[in-house]
Design a protein around this motif. Structure first.
Motif, PDB file in Angstrom:
ATOM      1  N   LYS A 102     -50.641 -30.272  13.960  1.00  0.00           N
ATOM      2  CA  LYS A 102     -49.650 -31.240  13.508  1.00  0.00           C
ATOM      3  C   LYS A 102     -48.382 -30.490  13.134  1.00  0.00           C
ATOM      4  O   LYS A 102     -48.438 -29.330  12.746  1.00  0.00           O
ATOM      5  CB  LYS A 102     -50.177 -32.027  12.313  1.00  0.00           C
ATOM      6  CG  LYS A 102     -51.459 -32.800  12.641  1.00  0.00           C
ATOM      7  CD  LYS A 102     -51.978 -33.597  11.474  1.00  0.00           C
ATOM      8  CE  LYS A 102     -52.455 -32.795  10.316  1.00  0.00           C
ATOM      9  NZ  LYS A 102     -53.715 -32.078  10.501  1.00  0.00           N
ATOM     10  N   ALA A 103     -47.241 -31.151  13.260  1.00  0.00           N
ATOM     11  CA  ALA A 103     -45.959 -30.535  12.905  1.00  0.00           C
ATOM     12  C   ALA A 103     -45.201 -31.485  11.975  1.00  0.00           C
ATOM     13  O   ALA A 103     -45.115 -32.682  12.242  1.00  0.00           O
ATOM     14  CB  ALA A 103     -45.146 -30.249  14.159  1.00  0.00           C
ATOM     15  N   LYS A 104     -44.691 -30.914  10.907  1.00  0.00           N
ATOM     16  CA  LYS A 104     -43.908 -31.669   9.918  1.00  0.00           C
ATOM     17  C   LYS A 104     -42.617 -30.930   9.639  1.00  0.00           C
ATOM     18  O   LYS A 104     -42.554 -29.710   9.770  1.00  0.00           O
ATOM     19  CB  LYS A 104     -44.690 -31.814   8.598  1.00  0.00           C
ATOM     20  CG  LYS A 104     -46.068 -32.433   8.732  1.00  0.00           C
ATOM     21  CD  LYS A 104     -45.949 -33.877   9.083  1.00  0.00           C
ATOM     22  CE  LYS A 104     -47.335 -34.510   9.193  1.00  0.00           C
ATOM     23  NZ  LYS A 104     -47.275 -35.863   9.670  1.00  0.00           N
ATOM     24  N   THR A 105     -41.596 -31.677   9.213  1.00  0.00           N
ATOM     25  CA  THR A 105     -40.383 -31.034   8.724  1.00  0.00           C
ATOM     26  C   THR A 105     -40.443 -31.031   7.206  1.00  0.00           C
ATOM     27  O   THR A 105     -41.338 -31.626   6.608  1.00  0.00           O
ATOM     28  CB  THR A 105     -39.110 -31.776   9.168  1.00  0.00           C
ATOM     29  OG1 THR A 105     -39.046 -33.025   8.488  1.00  0.00           O
ATOM     30  CG2 THR A 105     -39.078 -31.967  10.678  1.00  0.00           C
ATOM     31  N   GLN A 106     -39.475 -30.389   6.602  1.00  0.00           N
ATOM     32  CA  GLN A 106     -39.374 -30.354   5.140  1.00  0.00           C
ATOM     33  C   GLN A 106     -38.267 -31.306   4.690  1.00  0.00           C
ATOM     34  O   GLN A 106     -37.826 -31.241   3.554  1.00  0.00           O
ATOM     35  CB  GLN A 106     -39.107 -28.920   4.673  1.00  0.00           C
ATOM     36  CG  GLN A 106     -39.344 -28.650   3.219  1.00  0.00           C
ATOM     37  CD  GLN A 106     -40.789 -28.630   2.809  1.00  0.00           C
ATOM     38  OE1 GLN A 106     -41.693 -28.639   3.626  1.00  0.00           O
ATOM     39  NE2 GLN A 106     -41.024 -28.594   1.530  1.00  0.00           N
ATOM     40  N   GLU A 107     -37.837 -32.187   5.607  1.00  0.00           N
ATOM     41  CA  GLU A 107     -36.813 -33.192   5.299  1.00  0.00           C
ATOM     42  C   GLU A 107     -35.552 -32.576   4.711  1.00  0.00           C
ATOM     43  O   GLU A 107     -34.914 -33.141   3.833  1.00  0.00           O
ATOM     44  CB  GLU A 107     -37.380 -34.268   4.359  1.00  0.00           C
ATOM     45  CG  GLU A 107     -38.562 -35.040   4.918  1.00  0.00           C
ATOM     46  CD  GLU A 107     -38.204 -35.899   6.125  1.00  0.00           C
ATOM     47  OE1 GLU A 107     -37.050 -36.350   6.235  1.00  0.00           O
ATOM     48  OE2 GLU A 107     -39.092 -36.098   6.982  1.00  0.00           O
ATOM     49  N   GLY A 108     -35.215 -31.379   5.184  1.00  0.00           N
ATOM     50  CA  GLY A 108     -33.994 -30.719   4.750  1.00  0.00           C
ATOM     51  C   GLY A 108     -34.054 -30.094   3.368  1.00  0.00           C
ATOM     52  O   GLY A 108     -33.035 -29.648   2.847  1.00  0.00           O
ATOM     53  N   LEU A 109     -35.240 -30.014   2.779  1.00  0.00           N
ATOM     54  CA  LEU A 109     -35.379 -29.501   1.417  1.00  0.00           C
ATOM     55  C   LEU A 109     -35.844 -28.050   1.394  1.00  0.00           C
ATOM     56  O   LEU A 109     -36.730 -27.662   2.155  1.00  0.00           O
ATOM     57  CB  LEU A 109     -36.376 -30.359   0.630  1.00  0.00           C
ATOM     58  CG  LEU A 109     -36.013 -31.841   0.482  1.00  0.00           C
ATOM     59  CD1 LEU A 109     -37.160 -32.608  -0.134  1.00  0.00           C
ATOM     60  CD2 LEU A 109     -34.747 -31.993  -0.348  1.00  0.00           C
ATOM     61  N   GLY A 110     -35.277 -27.268   0.509  1.00  0.00           N
ATOM     62  CA  GLY A 110     -35.727 -25.895   0.271  1.00  0.00           C
ATOM     63  C   GLY A 110     -35.489 -24.967   1.440  1.00  0.00           C
ATOM     64  O   GLY A 110     -34.817 -25.317   2.419  1.00  0.00           O
ATOM     65  N   PRO A 111     -36.053 -23.744   1.346  1.00  0.00           N
ATOM     66  CA  PRO A 111     -35.855 -22.742   2.403  1.00  0.00           C
ATOM     67  C   PRO A 111     -36.363 -23.203   3.772  1.00  0.00           C
ATOM     68  O   PRO A 111     -35.738 -22.905   4.786  1.00  0.00           O
ATOM     69  CB  PRO A 111     -36.646 -21.530   1.916  1.00  0.00           C
ATOM     70  CG  PRO A 111     -36.819 -21.727   0.459  1.00  0.00           C
ATOM     71  CD  PRO A 111     -36.810 -23.206   0.221  1.00  0.00           C
ATOM     72  N   ILE A 112     -37.459 -23.941   3.805  1.00  0.00           N
ATOM     73  CA  ILE A 112     -37.958 -24.433   5.092  1.00  0.00           C
ATOM     74  C   ILE A 112     -37.007 -25.492   5.636  1.00  0.00           C
ATOM     75  O   ILE A 112     -36.647 -25.466   6.810  1.00  0.00           O
ATOM     76  CB  ILE A 112     -39.405 -24.966   4.968  1.00  0.00           C
ATOM     77  CG1 ILE A 112     -40.350 -23.809   4.648  1.00  0.00           C
ATOM     78  CG2 ILE A 112     -39.827 -25.672   6.255  1.00  0.00           C
ATOM     79  CD1 ILE A 112     -41.786 -24.218   4.378  1.00  0.00           C
ATOM     80  N   GLY A 113     -36.585 -26.397   4.782  1.00  0.00           N
ATOM     81  CA  GLY A 113     -35.639 -27.432   5.199  1.00  0.00           C
ATOM     82  C   GLY A 113     -34.291 -26.884   5.618  1.00  0.00           C
ATOM     83  O   GLY A 113     -33.598 -27.480   6.447  1.00  0.00           O
ATOM     84  N   ASN A 114     -33.910 -25.735   5.077  1.00  0.00           N
ATOM     85  CA  ASN A 114     -32.659 -25.074   5.458  1.00  0.00           C
ATOM     86  C   ASN A 114     -32.845 -24.155   6.658  1.00  0.00           C
ATOM     87  O   ASN A 114     -31.948 -23.388   6.998  1.00  0.00           O
ATOM     88  CB  ASN A 114     -32.099 -24.268   4.282  1.00  0.00           C
ATOM     89  CG  ASN A 114     -31.569 -25.161   3.186  1.00  0.00           C
ATOM     90  OD1 ASN A 114     -31.074 -26.258   3.438  1.00  0.00           O
ATOM     91  ND2 ASN A 114     -31.690 -24.705   1.953  1.00  0.00           N
ATOM     92  N   ASN A 115     -34.024 -24.192   7.272  1.00  0.00           N
ATOM     93  CA  ASN A 115     -34.358 -23.411   8.459  1.00  0.00           C
ATOM     94  C   ASN A 115     -34.317 -21.901   8.202  1.00  0.00           C
ATOM     95  O   ASN A 115     -34.031 -21.112   9.087  1.00  0.00           O
ATOM     96  CB  ASN A 115     -33.454 -23.790   9.635  1.00  0.00           C
ATOM     97  CG  ASN A 115     -34.117 -23.544  10.967  1.00  0.00           C
ATOM     98  OD1 ASN A 115     -35.332 -23.659  11.098  1.00  0.00           O
ATOM     99  ND2 ASN A 115     -33.331 -23.191  11.960  1.00  0.00           N
ATOM    100  N   GLU A 116     -34.637 -21.520   6.968  1.00  0.00           N
ATOM    101  CA  GLU A 116     -34.700 -20.107   6.601  1.00  0.00           C
ATOM    102  C   GLU A 116     -36.130 -19.580   6.673  1.00  0.00           C
ATOM    103  O   GLU A 116     -36.342 -18.364   6.644  1.00  0.00           O
ATOM    104  CB  GLU A 116     -34.176 -19.920   5.175  1.00  0.00           C
ATOM    105  CG  GLU A 116     -32.729 -20.324   4.996  1.00  0.00           C
ATOM    106  CD  GLU A 116     -32.314 -20.436   3.543  1.00  0.00           C
ATOM    107  OE1 GLU A 116     -33.113 -20.061   2.653  1.00  0.00           O
ATOM    108  OE2 GLU A 116     -31.195 -20.911   3.285  1.00  0.00           O
ATOM    109  N   ALA A 117     -37.102 -20.483   6.723  1.00  0.00           N
ATOM    110  CA  ALA A 117     -38.516 -20.099   6.719  1.00  0.00           C
ATOM    111  C   ALA A 117     -39.328 -21.206   7.380  1.00  0.00           C
ATOM    112  O   ALA A 117     -38.833 -22.312   7.608  1.00  0.00           O
ATOM    113  CB  ALA A 117     -39.006 -19.864   5.286  1.00  0.00           C
ATOM    114  N   ALA A 118     -40.581 -20.897   7.656  1.00  0.00           N
ATOM    115  CA  ALA A 118     -41.546 -21.880   8.160  1.00  0.00           C
ATOM    116  C   ALA A 118     -42.908 -21.511   7.594  1.00  0.00           C
ATOM    117  O   ALA A 118     -43.162 -20.353   7.256  1.00  0.00           O
ATOM    118  CB  ALA A 118     -41.570 -21.896   9.678  1.00  0.00           C
ATOM    119  N   ALA A 119     -43.776 -22.503   7.491  1.00  0.00           N
ATOM    120  CA  ALA A 119     -45.105 -22.290   6.912  1.00  0.00           C
ATOM    121  C   ALA A 119     -46.153 -23.031   7.729  1.00  0.00           C
ATOM    122  O   ALA A 119     -45.830 -23.917   8.534  1.00  0.00           O
ATOM    123  CB  ALA A 119     -45.139 -22.764   5.463  1.00  0.00           C
TER     124      ALA A 119
END
Length: 158
Positions: free
Chosen positions: A130-147
Motif C-alpha cells: 500500500k502507498a500513502k502520502t503524509q498530506e504535506g505534513l512533516g519531513p515526509i510531506g515535504n518530500n525530505e524523507a520516506a518511511a
C-alpha cells in the motif's frame, strides 16, 4: 505461527537511485543510506527477523561494515531468509505500507508486489503493498524523507 513488524525511514536526496521492493523507480531523488536504502525491503527484513525473534537488520548488517556499502537490499533480504529458514520458518504473508509524498507509486505497486513475492518465494496473493502520502505534513510531506511499515507472518511450513 509467528508475527513480526518492521519499520524503516530514510532521508531523500538528489543524486541517488530510488529503490522500493527491489524495483528501481524513476525519480530525481533516492534514499540516503549505507546500502541502496530500500525502505520496503529494510522494513521487511526487520519484520521477518522480529517474527523469528532474531534481532533486527542493524544487528545482522551494521552500517559500520564496509561489506554492506551500497549493497542491494534484495541481497540483504536473501541473507535474512537463509537465517530464518535455518531456524525452520518460512514467510507466509506480508503486508506493507509505504509513506512518501512523491513520486506517486500507483504505476509501480504491482511490479513491486510481484518482485517482493519472487524474492520471498511466495505467491503474489500473499503480498500486500500500500502507498500513502503524509498530506504535506512533516519531513515526509515535504518530500525530505520516506518511511515504510511491514508486517509478516511466518510459519513452520508444516
Amino acid at each position: 505461527m509467528r508475527v513480526g513488524i518492521g519499520y524503516d525511514i530514510h532521508r531523500m536526496i538528489e543524486g541517488r537511485k530510488l529503490f522500493l521492493g527491489g524495483i528501481e523507480i524513476p525519480y530525481i531523488k533516492g534514499f540516503l543510506a549505507h546500502s541502496d536504502g530500500d525502505i520496503l525491503l529494510h522494513a521487511l527484513c526487520d519484520a521477518i527477523l522480529g517474527a523469528a525473534a532474531l534481532g533486527d537488520i542493524g544487528t545482522h548488517f551494521p552500517d559500520t561494515d564496509i561489506r554492506y556499502s551500497n549493497i542491494s537490499s534484495a541481497q540483504l533480504l536473501k541473507e535474512v531468509l537463509v537465517v530464518v529458514r535455518n531456524k525452520g520458518f518460512r514467510v507466509h504473508n506480508v503486508d506493507t505500507v509505504i509513506i512518501m509524498q512523491e513520486p506517486k507509486l500507483v504505476p509501480f505497486k504491482d511490479k513491486i508486489r510481484n518482485n517482493v513475492a519472487t524474492l520471498l518465494g511466495i505467491d503474489v496473493s500473499f503480498v500486500s503493498v500500500k502507498a500513502k502520502t503524509q498530506e504535506g505534513l512533516g519531513p515526509i510531506g515535504n518530500n525530505e524523507a520516506a518511511a515504510c511499515y511491514a508486517t509478516v507472518s511466518l510459519d513452520t511450513g508444516g
